[in-house]
Design a protein around this motif. Structure first.
Motif, PDB file in Angstrom:
ATOM      1  N   PRO A  86      50.187  26.485  -4.246  1.00  0.00           N
ATOM      2  CA  PRO A  86      49.334  27.661  -4.012  1.00  0.00           C
ATOM      3  C   PRO A  86      48.384  27.492  -2.830  1.00  0.00           C
ATOM      4  O   PRO A  86      48.128  28.451  -2.091  1.00  0.00           O
ATOM      5  CB  PRO A  86      48.560  27.796  -5.335  1.00  0.00           C
ATOM      6  N   ALA A 103      50.453  27.826   0.290  1.00  0.00           N
ATOM      7  CA  ALA A 103      50.865  29.227   0.465  1.00  0.00           C
ATOM      8  C   ALA A 103      49.807  30.014   1.227  1.00  0.00           C
ATOM      9  O   ALA A 103      50.136  30.938   1.991  1.00  0.00           O
ATOM     10  CB  ALA A 103      51.135  29.861  -0.893  1.00  0.00           C
ATOM     11  N   SER A 104      48.534  29.648   1.040  1.00  0.00           N
ATOM     12  CA  SER A 104      47.473  30.360   1.770  1.00  0.00           C
ATOM     13  C   SER A 104      47.576  30.101   3.268  1.00  0.00           C
ATOM     14  O   SER A 104      47.254  30.976   4.083  1.00  0.00           O
ATOM     15  CB  SER A 104      46.097  29.933   1.247  1.00  0.00           C
TER      16      SER A 104
END
Length: 396
Positions: free
Chosen positions: A205, A208-209
């Motif tokens: 996550p 992913a940013s």
């Protein structure tokens, strides 16, 4: 007149490939490898966001300055341009009756490869992002060139706007980054495979940013690569050389003034135009031809680098994470890259595609593709026939 159905779709024959594109892809792979190795395998990818690092060695400081100024993000932008060129070439060469379905299957296979690479090998993966961006770009390839040009401007403008006005909360806080770096220093350096795997999945996550900030740029550069192919620029050596110098000069000037997002795009465009233009001419082919086999096997070589560097730096292998300087790390990368140059040339003298390229094509076409080079296959058939004849003579 022969219909589209009369000629079943097939992969591009090696003899039909444009060597200059393979040369550029092979050289760009070095830039991608250098950044991945120095900034993501050697230390945590998020270490760079905690502020300037103190490097003891003047050579390390010089190499880091060169990589961050001339290579970082530019190599990835160049790879995005090349992926767009390749997608447009395949779209134009496939029979129209089935090309959309085949390219959707190709991108779906790439997405599968990307997820496996992301989860099981290395979470710095770019294949997943490329597959998702490819699905967005694919419908534009059916339109006219003006639509491609308009889409390039829109997506790159949105990307630049996002850099100027980043969405609140998209990027992780400094506290979250600091905690992740501390965990990475411990787990990547000493953890077993399952420990590294669990932490790798936990990091996704956060990573992913980072992808979210460049996703619009990736789409825009895919489209720009497709437009460069459709307009004939990629095939025009003189036009490429005319573009190269102004793009490099303007890109460097923008970087100097602090306009990094646009400067990076222009510098990558200039690099690509210069190398492609040189590689189109005979002296350039002799000078840069060594990179063509590497570029033809870029997919296999990219994944192989992840496997090799993961073993060198993570705890389930040699555990060198956080222990090597930039110079030592880059020397390892150059040795691996040189070995891949030699191995790629040898492999392609016997086989039509790299191992992963062959599997990708077979999944795309839904049938096992021939992989052995024709002359090698013919020699094997002759040898087999000779052995059969000898056996018949001995045992009539």
């Amino acid at each position: 007149m022969t219909s589209d159905r009369a000629a079943p779709p097939h992969p591009t024959n090696p003899s039909e490939r444009i060597d200059a594109i393979d040369v550029l892809r092979g050289i760009a792979l070095f830039g991608v490898m250098a950044i991945n190795l120095v900034m993501e395998f050697r230390v945590s990818i998020f270490d760079q966001f905690l502020g300037p690092r103190t490097l003891a060695s003047p050579i390390d400081r010089a190499i880091e300055a060169i990589l961050t100024t001339a290579v970082e993000l530019k190599a990835f932008a160049l790879f995005s341009l090349l992926f767009g060129v390749g997608l447009a070439i395949q779209f134009d060469r496939l029979a129209s009756a089935r090309r959309t379905a085949l390219l959707v299957r190709r991108l779906a296979a790439l997405l599968g490869f990307g997820v496996i690479h992301l989860c099981l090998i290395w979470n710095g993966d770019i294949l997943t992002e490329y597959a998702l961006a490819g699905f967005i770009v694919l419908p534009f390839l059916s339109g006219p060139r003006w639509l491609l040009a308009l889409a390039v401007l829109v997506f790159l403008a949105l990307y630049l706007a996002m850099q100027a006005f980043p969405p609140v909360g998209l990027f992780p806080s400094r506290t979250v980054i600091w905690r992740d770096v501390m965990d990475a220093n411990r787990i990547y350096a000493t953890g077993g495979f399952l420990d590294v795997l669990a932490f790798r999945l936990r990091e996704i996550p956060l990573i992913a940013s980072l992808h979210a900030f460049i996703f619009l740029r990736t789409i825009g550069l895919f489209l720009l690569g497709a437009l460069a192919w459709r307009s004939g620029t990629v095939q025009n050596a003189r036009a490429l050389l005319v573009i190269a110098l102004p793009a490099i000069a303007l890109g460097a000037a923008l970087l100097y003034r602090g306009s990094e997002p646009l400067g990076t795009v222009l510098l990558a465009l200039g690099y690509g135009a210069a190398i492609l233009g040189i590689a189109h001419f005979e002296p350039g082919k002799k000078l840069l031809g060594w990179a063509a086999p590497l570029g033809r096997m870029a997919f296999t070589n990219y994944v192989a680098q992840s496997v090799i560097f993961g073993w060198i730096f993570y705890g389930y292998g040699l555990g060198r994470f956080g222990q090597l300087g930039i110079t030592q790390t880059l020397a390892i990368g150059i040795a691996v890259y040189a070995a891949q140059v030699l191995l790629s040339a040898w492999w392609l003298s016997h086989y039509r595609y790299g191992p992963l390229e062959w599997l990708w094509r077979s999944l795309m076409y839904g049938a096992r593709q021939p992989i052995v080079v024709a002359r090698v296959a013919a020699a094997m058939r002759t040898q087999l026939s000779s052995r059969t004849s000898e056996a018949q003579i001995r045992d009539p």
